[in-house]
Design a protein around this motif. Structure first.
Motif, mmCIF file in Angstrom:
data_model
loop_
_atom_site.group_PDB
_atom_site.id
_atom_site.type_symbol
_atom_site.label_atom_id
_atom_site.label_comp_id
_atom_site.label_asym_id
_atom_site.label_seq_id
_atom_site.Cartn_x
_atom_site.Cartn_y
_atom_site.Cartn_z
ATOM 1 N N PHE A 177 0.905 -1.185 0.166
ATOM 2 C CA PHE A 177 -0.033 0.124 -0.025
ATOM 3 C C PHE A 177 0.910 1.153 -0.118
ATOM 4 O O PHE A 177 2.057 1.322 0.540
ATOM 5 N N ALA A 178 0.471 2.302 -0.745
ATOM 6 C CA ALA A 178 1.173 3.530 -0.507
ATOM 7 C C ALA A 178 0.012 4.596 -0.421
ATOM 8 O O ALA A 178 -1.166 4.533 -0.960
ATOM 9 N N VAL A 179 0.447 5.574 0.526
ATOM 10 C CA VAL A 179 -0.429 6.777 0.347
ATOM 11 C C VAL A 179 0.217 7.939 -0.048
ATOM 12 O O VAL A 179 1.573 8.134 0.210
ATOM 13 N N LEU A 180 -0.483 8.688 -0.880
ATOM 14 C CA LEU A 180 -0.025 9.882 -1.647
ATOM 15 C C LEU A 180 -0.602 11.095 -1.237
ATOM 16 O O LEU A 180 -1.927 10.832 -1.002
ATOM 17 N N GLY A 181 -0.242 12.323 -1.194
ATOM 18 C CA GLY A 181 -0.927 13.455 -1.273
ATOM 19 C C GLY A 181 -1.484 13.705 -2.563
ATOM 20 O O GLY A 181 -0.904 13.254 -3.552
ATOM 21 N N ASP A 182 -2.486 14.649 -2.557
ATOM 22 C CA ASP A 182 -2.984 14.911 -3.864
ATOM 23 C C ASP A 182 -1.960 15.724 -4.781
ATOM 24 O O ASP A 182 -1.749 15.583 -5.795
ATOM 25 N N GLY A 183 -1.448 16.929 -4.000
ATOM 26 C CA GLY A 183 -0.532 17.599 -4.654
ATOM 27 C C GLY A 183 0.726 16.945 -5.122
ATOM 28 O O GLY A 183 1.381 17.459 -6.183
ATOM 29 N N GLU A 184 1.090 15.749 -4.336
ATOM 30 C CA GLU A 184 2.305 14.874 -4.672
ATOM 31 C C GLU A 184 2.114 14.490 -6.166
ATOM 32 O O GLU A 184 3.123 14.246 -6.545
ATOM 33 N N CYS A 185 1.055 14.185 -6.581
ATOM 34 C CA CYS A 185 0.749 13.667 -8.011
ATOM 35 C C CYS A 185 1.140 14.724 -8.984
ATOM 36 O O CYS A 185 0.898 14.493 -10.330
ATOM 37 N N GLN A 186 1.798 15.749 -8.350
ATOM 38 C CA GLN A 186 2.282 16.756 -9.595
ATOM 39 C C GLN A 186 3.692 16.511 -9.991
ATOM 40 O O GLN A 186 4.125 17.010 -10.861
ATOM 41 N N ASP A 213 -0.804 -5.769 -9.822
ATOM 42 C CA ASP A 213 -2.409 -5.951 -9.385
ATOM 43 C C ASP A 213 -2.053 -6.048 -7.643
ATOM 44 O O ASP A 213 -3.320 -5.741 -7.083
ATOM 45 N N ASN A 214 -0.955 -5.964 -7.081
ATOM 46 C CA ASN A 214 -0.926 -6.180 -5.647
ATOM 47 C C ASN A 214 -0.660 -4.705 -4.900
ATOM 48 O O ASN A 214 -0.158 -4.732 -4.049
ATOM 49 N N PHE A 215 -0.776 -3.629 -6.007
ATOM 50 C CA PHE A 215 -0.312 -2.456 -5.497
ATOM 51 C C PHE A 215 -1.521 -1.740 -5.328
ATOM 52 O O PHE A 215 -2.330 -1.444 -6.275
ATOM 53 N N VAL A 216 -1.786 -1.232 -4.232
ATOM 54 C CA VAL A 216 -2.901 -0.151 -3.945
ATOM 55 C C VAL A 216 -2.421 1.021 -3.142
ATOM 56 O O VAL A 216 -1.863 1.374 -2.411
ATOM 57 N N CYS A 217 -2.730 2.289 -4.301
ATOM 58 C CA CYS A 217 -2.404 3.360 -3.914
ATOM 59 C C CYS A 217 -3.607 4.366 -3.163
ATOM 60 O O CYS A 217 -4.890 4.292 -3.815
ATOM 61 N N GLY A 237 -3.353 3.493 -16.711
ATOM 62 C CA GLY A 237 -3.769 2.192 -16.639
ATOM 63 C C GLY A 237 -4.114 1.558 -15.570
ATOM 64 O O GLY A 237 -4.350 0.489 -15.310
ATOM 65 N N PHE A 238 -4.309 2.490 -14.305
ATOM 66 C CA PHE A 238 -4.712 2.176 -13.163
ATOM 67 C C PHE A 238 -6.397 1.797 -13.184
ATOM 68 O O PHE A 238 -7.133 2.660 -13.760
ATOM 69 N N LYS A 298 -9.974 -6.675 -4.803
ATOM 70 C CA LYS A 298 -10.220 -7.866 -6.038
ATOM 71 C C LYS A 298 -10.017 -7.391 -7.371
ATOM 72 O O LYS A 298 -10.043 -8.008 -8.406
ATOM 73 N N SER A 299 -9.397 -6.214 -7.506
ATOM 74 C CA SER A 299 -9.069 -5.393 -8.570
ATOM 75 C C SER A 299 -7.838 -6.282 -9.456
ATOM 76 O O SER A 299 -6.911 -6.825 -8.892
ATOM 77 N N THR A 300 -7.991 -6.510 -10.694
ATOM 78 C CA THR A 300 -7.011 -7.210 -11.347
ATOM 79 C C THR A 300 -5.809 -6.351 -12.045
ATOM 80 O O THR A 300 -5.208 -6.577 -13.037
ATOM 81 N N LYS A 301 -5.987 -5.105 -11.517
ATOM 82 C CA LYS A 301 -4.891 -4.189 -12.206
ATOM 83 C C LYS A 301 -4.358 -3.239 -10.917
ATOM 84 O O LYS A 301 -4.925 -3.432 -9.920
ATOM 85 N N PRO A 302 -3.121 -2.564 -11.016
ATOM 86 C CA PRO A 302 -2.752 -1.642 -10.009
ATOM 87 C C PRO A 302 -3.899 -0.630 -9.881
ATOM 88 O O PRO A 302 -4.636 -0.166 -10.642
ATOM 89 N N THR A 303 -4.247 -0.291 -8.649
ATOM 90 C CA THR A 303 -5.342 0.346 -8.152
ATOM 91 C C THR A 303 -5.139 1.913 -7.499
ATOM 92 O O THR A 303 -4.055 1.680 -6.567
ATOM 93 N N VAL A 304 -6.053 2.582 -7.598
ATOM 94 C CA VAL A 304 -5.447 3.928 -6.776
ATOM 95 C C VAL A 304 -7.136 4.167 -6.373
ATOM 96 O O VAL A 304 -8.064 4.321 -7.021
#
Lengths: 625, 625
Positions: free
Chosen positions: A138-147, A164-168, A197-198, A220-226
């Protein structure tokens, strides 16, 4: 491992209690970031209670300034002492640093410089996949961080390898340090993550039931997920929430005064019965969180390869060969490259063990950060690109790995003028300078293919971060008087020990890397006068061998394919002064300005770091004696 | 300025002739990147012939490895000598470097490290908007290049400021260095650019009519625009095209052999009549392309502000005040910040002149690259963030600006332990080391608010790249015995001149920046014995004043809020050895490892760079004499 049902009443008390201690810590320090801490505490609480406490999966809080929230959760779970956190947060000597610190129990990566943490987290997710642990990261991001651009490098890699084992989890409170997201830098998070592609999910980040539901969907997602967690900065605070609702940045990075905070302290305080209800619940938990890293210890380094005097090859091929050997013997050894596998020679391993080779695309920042994450999840990553990209484009990530005391092997090729025709934009002439000031990274430049072979095996088995500098061009292996390879047979690489190639009593010549061959050729004509020492690391320049030589000769010529005003010369000179080593003549030969394109041979000649140029300098110095 | 109709027969001959000279140059050098040069030559030819030759608008070819195509076009237009290009491409001493070189006529920015060029181009587009020139700026990108994170930082900025005068052309040949785009790093270019808010157009990149049409469409766009030029690597070559059609990377970065190329040389050769047709056409053109940069020369630096002994402020506020003065007097002065305007104090200018202040979001790489572009288009950009981000995250872009000899003023705040509580991830303790090895950037650290004021005005009027290092904390202005400010009145800042604050004959103390105040306090007790020199730049440490002092005292104590094994000590020590300056006692005081969070005062004490620590060292050294 699934998300487990939780007692929502407990989760509510948990989050409230965490808000209290987070705020107490910030107010006590009169410094810190309470706004984002409060906006993220609901989804963090649910994540820990429903999953992380049971699963011991890794989480990286990439927006490391919300450390009060993170430490509060870990303290509430009794992984750390709550009072210690509250009293010593941001105080000198305390591990409860202003930004998330890996050396706090339950933290998996030190963060702060935005975007790098989530890239490291994806490296961890890759490791979990590679080692088939069946664990999510799991990863936590700030919204501004996505800049930050590195987030997009990360996203494209997640998609390529379908991690698909990655959840942001994005703390989408729409406020950043200066102002609202909209005014500071409006970006369409949903569209951007979808383009990468998330799987993109949205959720009220303060509704615990909805949060748990969305976690179960994400699971249950089959893709990386945010998950875009719709939150409010300062949520749950009497002092801060209203500003958060109005997208005011007031409480992003500022503590309320003790007076103002008093209202919150009262409001957030649990009743005695609530306290004991929560405490009882937590005491009954079997908390499995363990962020201690066990770096791989039993690495089989195999047999050294031996290159003989007739071999003419570049050190990068020797690197590729050694890496292949290591990879075949150790599944932990992985290679990463940024669209340069053929140039940096990781393609040799790639051919033999394709599953141990990862192509990240043209994304050096991500490569280095991901290597950090991989290394904290049991892999031994070798990350390779040209020196100039590793030590400039990816310097921020190398530095963060340095702080994290990771186990990353950065092996750069095409360094110095050895690069040849690519020109100044690609000439790493400042890479020693860039890396030598990092406190926890060892800088090495092997002198020929045999020494390269030794170095690569050494760094594979030795815990820590290394920067290895290799050139591009081919030259013969270094041999002794009997034509035997110098760095072979009984040679053992040690980062603190130089190799004396020629004895002499008038002048000490110190060099490393691809100028070693040139220096040796030059020194041959001055036997008994010139002592030639090859120092494979900057550290070995401070060795007893070098000092003894200098005490004898009192004259020093340094040669490197690098900015002459940095690297070996600048590393050694203060040490000589500090130790009162008398030097009568000192000269640092190297490169004094950017060079245009050209053949390596021409560029060496132009900068007098070839045999002829070195000989000329030796003559000049000996002439003065 | 519009796209003009062109004679498609001429365009065909033009592109063909460019392909020939590009290939001749590559084959002659036996080095270079012919594949992408061939794929981009059609849309480049149409762009130049229909627009750039008339408009003198700027173009940055961000995928600088296609330099053969660029140089071929410029040589065909007689802006450079074609024979010189063909014979000397990538040869030592020639300006026809392996990657696009700004110092070739018609090139506006040296490129190579991917992604940075397009960010610089957007900086230029911002300048054209700001100066209301009504000009567009064009950028060419490789498709693989869009994997670099900085491209996304660029895209979001283009969208925020709606830079509809910016047109990106992506050479979408779907092949990168290692392999096809799909295998190396599959990304959905259309979705990604759309997510950033771009107008996305697609075009057959080899059909001249379609290319012109799409340019005319792009010209009318009310948004930043990208054209995905569907091309084939090696298009138009008998040797290379088939591999390109099959997405083979064979010819990305490799020259065909002279034998293999022979067929192309024949095929691409124009007949004599075609040659004269093309030559006649070109001779009749009034080509307006001019890439010469006229940096602003008449900068009004205004009056120095004076801070008196009772003022207690941080240098960053002095910076913000000076920047406001400069901005009000000179419309060329612009400020850029990455979500830290309040911390780095550019908000003072922002308040007074909001149009001269640009918030780039959390995107330091873009900020520094864009500043480079702005400076080459007539602005004087001050880019500010914390030191650790400027010199790590954005080092690649600072280095590329360095090579480009731009006019960028990087002013960093929160450097060293002066940072305080944010902890090691934010402590710039290695920023001198990162920047001092760049050949064309001057590094400065002013000692107090008055000196800061002088420095900021000096760098505003002085052409070149500067890195200014400022701390965070407040301290009194430096004063002389009469309580008059030292850096005021008749003081004139000169980067090569230190200031002697106290005379003495036994020990020279050298410092700069925020340790100056601590050093002065410490030295007061040793009048006549200790000579205190403040060296505002690393260069001034090598001045006559310092050498004379050292010849007198033979003892040196260096103090800096920085890694003690880098910066001032390492810059000066080799110079002392080289010039045989005898030093009996040498000590470099600074920071020796990452520090945890803490108050600046506590951290200075812990590292003995406060008054007490410095006094102790002085005692130690004097005790030995």
């Amino acid at each position: 491992m699934n998300f487990q049902d939780i007692d929502f009443n407990i989760a509510k008390l948990f989050a409230k209690s965490c808000r209290l201690s987070a705020l107490q810590a910030v107010v006590n320090a009169n410094s810190g970031h309470p706004g984002g801490s409060f906006s993220s505490l609901d989804f963090l609480s649910v994540l820990y209670l429903s999953r992380l406490i049971h699963s011991n999966e890794k989480i990286v809080v990439s927006n490391g300034h919300i450390s009060p929230a993170v430490y509060a959760v870990l303290a509430e779970l009794k992984l750390e002492d709550k009072q210690d956190f509250i009293e010593n947060f941001r105080q000198s000597g305390s591990k409860f640093e202003g930004h998330v610190n890996r050396f706090v129990n339950g933290c998996f990566y030190s963060t702060g410089p935005l975007g790098s943490g989530v890239a490291a987290a994806l490296g961890m997710a890759l490791a979990e996949k590679y080692f088939k642990t069946n664990k999510k990261v799991f990863a936590v991001l700030g919204d501004g961080e996505c800049q930050e651009g590195i987030v997009y490098e990360m996203g494209h890699f997640a998609n390529k390898y379908n991690l698909d084992n990655f959840v942001c989890l994005v703390d989408y409170n729409k406020v950043q340090l200066s102002d609202s997201l909209k005014k500071t830098m409006p970006i369409d998070l949903e569209a951007n993550f979808k383009a990468m592609g998330f799987e993109v999910l949205t959720c009220n980040g303060h509704d615990h039931q909805e949060i748990l539901n969305i976690y179960q969907t994400a699971d249950k997602s089959t893709k990386p997920t945010v998950v875009l967690m719709q939150t409010i900065m300062g949520k749950g605070s009497k002092v801060m929430q209203l500003d958060g609702e109005n997208y005011q940045a007031t409480w992003h990075g500022k503590s309320p005064s003790p007076q103002a905070a008093q209202e919150d302290f009262e409001f957030l305080k649990l009743s005695d019965s609530q306290k004991s209800e929560l405490a009882n619940h937590i005491n009954q938990l079997d908390i499995k969180i363990n962020s201690q890293v066990d770096f791989p210890s039993k690495i089989n380094v195999g047999e050294n390869r031996v290159y003989t005097k007739d071999d003419l090859l570049d050190c990068r091929t020797a690197y590729g060969n050694a890496l292949k050997d290591l990879g075949e013997l150790n599944p932990e050894i992985l290679a990463l490259t940024a669209d340069l596998s053929g140039s940096v020679k990781t393609n040799i391993l790639q051919k033999s063990k394709p599953n141990q080779h990862f192509e990240v695309g043209i994304a050096e920042q991500f490569m280095v950060a991901a290597a950090g994450g991989l290394s904290l999840a049991g892999a031994i990553p070798f990350a390779s690109t040209f020196g100039v990209f590793m030590t400039s484009r990816a310097r921020g990530q190398a530095r963060l790995n340095d702080i994290n005391e990771t186990n990353v092997k950065m092996v750069s090729t095409h360094c110095g003028l050895s690069l040849g025709e690519d020109g100044p934009t690609h000439q790493a002439l400042d890479d020693f300078a860039s890396m030598e000031s990092l406190f926890n990274t060892t800088v090495i430049e092997p002198a020929d293919p045999n020494q390269t072979d030794h170095v690569i095996r050494y760094i594979a088995k030795t815990k820590g971060n290394f920067y290895v500098r290799l050139g591009r061009h081919k030259y013969p292996v270094l041999t002794d008087k009997n034509q035997n390879p110098i760095f072979s047979g009984s040679y053992l690489f040690d980062p603190l020990t130089p190799t004396c190639v020629q004895k002499g009593d008038k002048l000490t010549v110190l060099t490393l890397g691809s100028t070693s061959f040139e220096a040796q050729q030059a020194c041959l004509n001055y036997s008994d006068q010139v002592e030639l020492l090859i120092t494979p690391t900057l550290d070995s320049a401070k060795s007893k061998e070098v000092l003894d030589s200098l005490k004898k000769t009192k004259n020093l010529l340094i040669i490197q394919d690098h900015n002459s005003g940095a690297g070996l010369a600048t590393f050694l000179a203060p040490y000589l002064l500090e130790n009162s080593i008398v030097i009568e003549n000192f000269k640092s030969l190297g490169v004094e300005k950017y060079q245009l394109s050209g053949k390596q041979k021409d560029l060496y000649a132009l900068n007098q770091i070839d045999k002829e140029g070195i000989s000329k300098q030796i003559d000049l110095i000996l002439g003065k004696l």
